[in-house]
Design an enzyme around this catalytic site. Sequence first.
Site, PDB file in Angstrom:
ATOM      1  N   SER A   1      33.346  35.793  40.471  1.00 52.14           N
ATOM      2  CA  SER A   1      32.366  36.881  40.061  1.00 52.14           C
ATOM      3  C   SER A   1      31.591  36.511  38.886  1.00 52.14           C
ATOM      4  O   SER A   1      30.538  36.715  38.692  1.00 52.14           O
ATOM      5  CB  SER A   1      33.265  38.343  39.882  1.00 52.14           C
ATOM      6  OG  SER A   1      34.177  37.955  38.964  1.00 52.14           O
TER       7      SER A   1
ATOM      8  N   HIS B   1      32.939  38.828  34.298  1.00 56.01           N
ATOM      9  CA  HIS B   1      31.554  39.440  34.833  1.00 56.01           C
ATOM     10  C   HIS B   1      30.737  39.264  33.567  1.00 56.01           C
ATOM     11  O   HIS B   1      29.620  38.540  33.744  1.00 56.01           O
ATOM     12  CB  HIS B   1      31.231  40.926  35.143  1.00 56.01           C
ATOM     13  CG  HIS B   1      31.909  41.121  36.469  1.00 56.01           C
ATOM     14  ND1 HIS B   1      32.050  42.375  36.981  1.00 56.01           N
ATOM     15  CD2 HIS B   1      32.561  40.244  37.377  1.00 56.01           C
ATOM     16  CE1 HIS B   1      32.623  42.621  38.076  1.00 56.01           C
ATOM     17  NE2 HIS B   1      33.116  41.063  38.376  1.00 56.01           N
TER      18      HIS B   1
END
Length: 124
Positions: free
Chosen positions: A48, A104
């Site tokens: 991610s 993230h």
Amino acid sequence: RLLGGPRLLALYLVGGVVGNLVQLGLSYSNERQYRWGQPRATYGLGASGAVNAIVTLSILLNPTGTVLLYFVLPVPAALLGGLFVLRDFAGLYDNQSNVSHAGHLGGASIGLGYWLLMKFTRLG
């Protein structure tokens, strides 16, 4: 096409590594009673951060573009990018989440850093 294969791969790999390191660092800093050498309950796994690096760079390179949210709803790229970043900042305060919000943001920071390099150096 703008980056080419080797640069895109480098951005992906660095975004993934930094995203995982940021998430692990935050997780370990929150463990109050950790002793060196003791097994830890948190591990970094996933891409991610790498994906966020590429998506962030893409949005910064084309902020006026349109993204089809869920392949249906057209949303301005800059708005969607801003909402994703805000969601991840808010997620940092959710202790029950199993989402790597810090990862993230770590990946997104690599995308931002690469964009700044492209903007202010000959890289772009």
